[in-house]
Scaffold this motif. Structure first.
Motif, PDB file in Angstrom:
ATOM      1  N   LEU A 103       2.715   7.683   1.579  1.00  0.00           N
ATOM      2  CA  LEU A 103       1.751   7.387   0.702  1.00  0.00           C
ATOM      3  C   LEU A 103       2.352   6.063  -0.090  1.00  0.00           C
ATOM      4  O   LEU A 103       1.628   5.090   0.012  1.00  0.00           O
ATOM      5  CB  LEU A 103       1.417   8.218  -0.415  1.00  0.00           C
ATOM      6  N   LEU A 104       3.610   6.170  -0.542  1.00  0.00           N
ATOM      7  CA  LEU A 104       4.045   5.300  -1.292  1.00  0.00           C
ATOM      8  C   LEU A 104       4.288   3.879  -0.270  1.00  0.00           C
ATOM      9  O   LEU A 104       4.213   2.744  -0.999  1.00  0.00           O
ATOM     10  CB  LEU A 104       5.582   5.468  -1.922  1.00  0.00           C
ATOM     11  N   ILE A 105       4.651   4.210   0.679  1.00  0.00           N
ATOM     12  CA  ILE A 105       4.797   2.830   1.677  1.00  0.00           C
ATOM     13  C   ILE A 105       3.719   2.175   1.929  1.00  0.00           C
ATOM     14  O   ILE A 105       3.388   1.319   1.916  1.00  0.00           O
ATOM     15  CB  ILE A 105       5.573   3.277   3.230  1.00  0.00           C
ATOM     16  N   GLU A 106       2.542   3.063   2.067  1.00  0.00           N
ATOM     17  CA  GLU A 106       1.175   2.310   2.369  1.00  0.00           C
ATOM     18  C   GLU A 106       0.616   1.667   0.917  1.00  0.00           C
ATOM     19  O   GLU A 106       0.186   0.487   1.454  1.00  0.00           O
ATOM     20  CB  GLU A 106       0.000   3.729   2.746  1.00  0.00           C
ATOM     21  N   ILE A 107       1.041   2.261  -0.001  1.00  0.00           N
ATOM     22  CA  ILE A 107       0.544   1.528  -1.127  1.00  0.00           C
ATOM     23  C   ILE A 107       1.454   0.243  -1.342  1.00  0.00           C
ATOM     24  O   ILE A 107       0.877  -0.884  -1.772  1.00  0.00           O
ATOM     25  CB  ILE A 107       0.891   2.405  -2.522  1.00  0.00           C
ATOM     26  N   SER A 108       2.788   0.326  -1.110  1.00  0.00           N
ATOM     27  CA  SER A 108       3.552  -0.884  -1.023  1.00  0.00           C
ATOM     28  C   SER A 108       3.006  -1.883   0.006  1.00  0.00           C
ATOM     29  O   SER A 108       2.953  -3.037  -0.332  1.00  0.00           O
ATOM     30  CB  SER A 108       5.119  -0.742  -0.613  1.00  0.00           C
ATOM     31  N   ARG A 109       2.629  -1.435   1.036  1.00  0.00           N
ATOM     32  CA  ARG A 109       2.108  -2.277   2.327  1.00  0.00           C
ATOM     33  C   ARG A 109       0.802  -3.272   1.520  1.00  0.00           C
ATOM     34  O   ARG A 109       0.590  -4.161   1.816  1.00  0.00           O
ATOM     35  CB  ARG A 109       1.819  -1.617   3.469  1.00  0.00           C
ATOM     36  N   ILE A 110      -0.286  -2.470   1.230  1.00  0.00           N
ATOM     37  CA  ILE A 110      -1.302  -3.021   0.712  1.00  0.00           C
ATOM     38  C   ILE A 110      -1.125  -3.974  -0.611  1.00  0.00           C
ATOM     39  O   ILE A 110      -1.500  -5.151  -0.700  1.00  0.00           O
ATOM     40  CB  ILE A 110      -2.418  -1.887  -0.010  1.00  0.00           C
ATOM     41  N   ILE A 111      -0.222  -3.651  -1.488  1.00  0.00           N
ATOM     42  CA  ILE A 111       0.194  -4.684  -2.490  1.00  0.00           C
ATOM     43  C   ILE A 111       0.766  -5.806  -1.845  1.00  0.00           C
ATOM     44  O   ILE A 111       0.401  -6.975  -2.241  1.00  0.00           O
ATOM     45  CB  ILE A 111       1.226  -4.027  -3.621  1.00  0.00           C
ATOM     46  N   ALA A 112       1.642  -5.812  -1.131  1.00  0.00           N
ATOM     47  CA  ALA A 112       2.452  -6.960  -0.325  1.00  0.00           C
ATOM     48  C   ALA A 112       1.193  -7.709   0.248  1.00  0.00           C
ATOM     49  O   ALA A 112       1.408  -9.055   0.192  1.00  0.00           O
ATOM     50  CB  ALA A 112       3.611  -6.357   0.553  1.00  0.00           C
ATOM     51  N   ASN A 113       0.617  -7.076   1.200  1.00  0.00           N
ATOM     52  CA  ASN A 113      -0.349  -7.994   1.950  1.00  0.00           C
ATOM     53  C   ASN A 113      -1.465  -8.521   1.024  1.00  0.00           C
ATOM     54  O   ASN A 113      -2.017  -9.549   1.525  1.00  0.00           O
ATOM     55  CB  ASN A 113      -1.119  -7.001   3.103  1.00  0.00           C
ATOM     56  N   THR A 114      -1.664  -8.041  -0.281  1.00  0.00           N
ATOM     57  CA  THR A 114      -2.536  -8.741  -1.240  1.00  0.00           C
ATOM     58  C   THR A 114      -2.027 -10.038  -1.574  1.00  0.00           C
ATOM     59  O   THR A 114      -2.712 -10.935  -1.811  1.00  0.00           O
ATOM     60  CB  THR A 114      -2.673  -7.866  -2.357  1.00  0.00           C
ATOM     61  N   VAL A 115      -0.694 -10.034  -1.865  1.00  0.00           N
ATOM     62  CA  VAL A 115       0.076 -11.264  -2.293  1.00  0.00           C
ATOM     63  C   VAL A 115       0.237 -12.208  -1.250  1.00  0.00           C
ATOM     64  O   VAL A 115      -0.015 -13.152  -1.208  1.00  0.00           O
ATOM     65  CB  VAL A 115       1.241 -10.900  -2.853  1.00  0.00           C
ATOM     66  N   SER A 116       0.865 -11.640  -0.030  1.00  0.00           N
ATOM     67  CA  SER A 116       1.020 -12.658   1.189  1.00  0.00           C
ATOM     68  C   SER A 116       1.288 -11.756   2.608  1.00  0.00           C
ATOM     69  O   SER A 116       2.012 -10.750   2.211  1.00  0.00           O
ATOM     70  CB  SER A 116       2.304 -13.369   0.835  1.00  0.00           C
ATOM     71  N   PRO A 117       0.566 -12.102   3.492  1.00  0.00           N
ATOM     72  CA  PRO A 117       0.757 -11.405   4.796  1.00  0.00           C
ATOM     73  C   PRO A 117       2.276 -11.280   5.275  1.00  0.00           C
ATOM     74  O   PRO A 117       2.621 -10.754   6.233  1.00  0.00           O
ATOM     75  CB  PRO A 117      -0.078 -11.888   5.873  1.00  0.00           C
TER      76      PRO A 117
END
Length: 146
Positions: A103-117
């Motif tokens: 869950l935490l990895i997925e949240i981190s991935r969503i936040i990171a991809n929102t900033v930059s892919p």
């Protein structure tokens, strides 16, 4: 959007996100499994025994197969590790821990991809983290990244 947000706004959003995580079913299940693990006498005894045998194993590893107790200690570690893995309370805790980690990895991935892919997010698996180089790894391009 981020450029117009103040530090206070970002902190407030972060606090709200953390509250959502803390109130999630995944986190609740993790806390429940952790409580059961901490209060299960048999599981705690197994963990203490494993920590002790692991220390013995590390001492034996210094000398490798030339240590007189190498094979005996290695066998004990494997047997106790298997017993730990098969204990229902311990295995439930490990499963809940993995679900929370995902869950935490997925949240981190969503936040990171929102900033930059191009932002790399650890997957929790060292094998995939090492081969999934998205660039800028510092090897001079020898890994094939750009």
């Amino acid at each position: 959007m981020i450029s117009s947000m103040t530090s206070f706004d970002i902190l407030e959003e972060t606090h709200q996100l953390s509250q959502v995580i803390l109130s999630s079913e995944v986190f609740y299940h993790f806390k429940e499994c952790k409580y059961k693990l901490q209060h299960d006498k048999e599981a705690q005894t197994l963990i203490k025994c494993f920590v002790q045998i692991k220390e013995d194993y590390e001492e034996v590893q210094r000398f490798g197969k030339y240590h007189p107790n190498f094979h005996e200690t290695s066998k004990k570690v494997r047997e106790l590790k298997r017993e730990l893995d098969l204990h229902p309370v311990i295995s439930a805790y490990k499963k809940a821990e993995t679900e929370l980690d995902q869950l935490l990895i997925e949240i981190s991935r969503i936040i990171a991809n929102t900033v930059s892919p191009h932002i790399k997010v650890p997957s929790g698996n060292p094998y995939f983290d090492s081969i999934a180089c998205g660039g800028g790894c510092g090897t001079g391009g020898s890994c094939g990244c750009k």
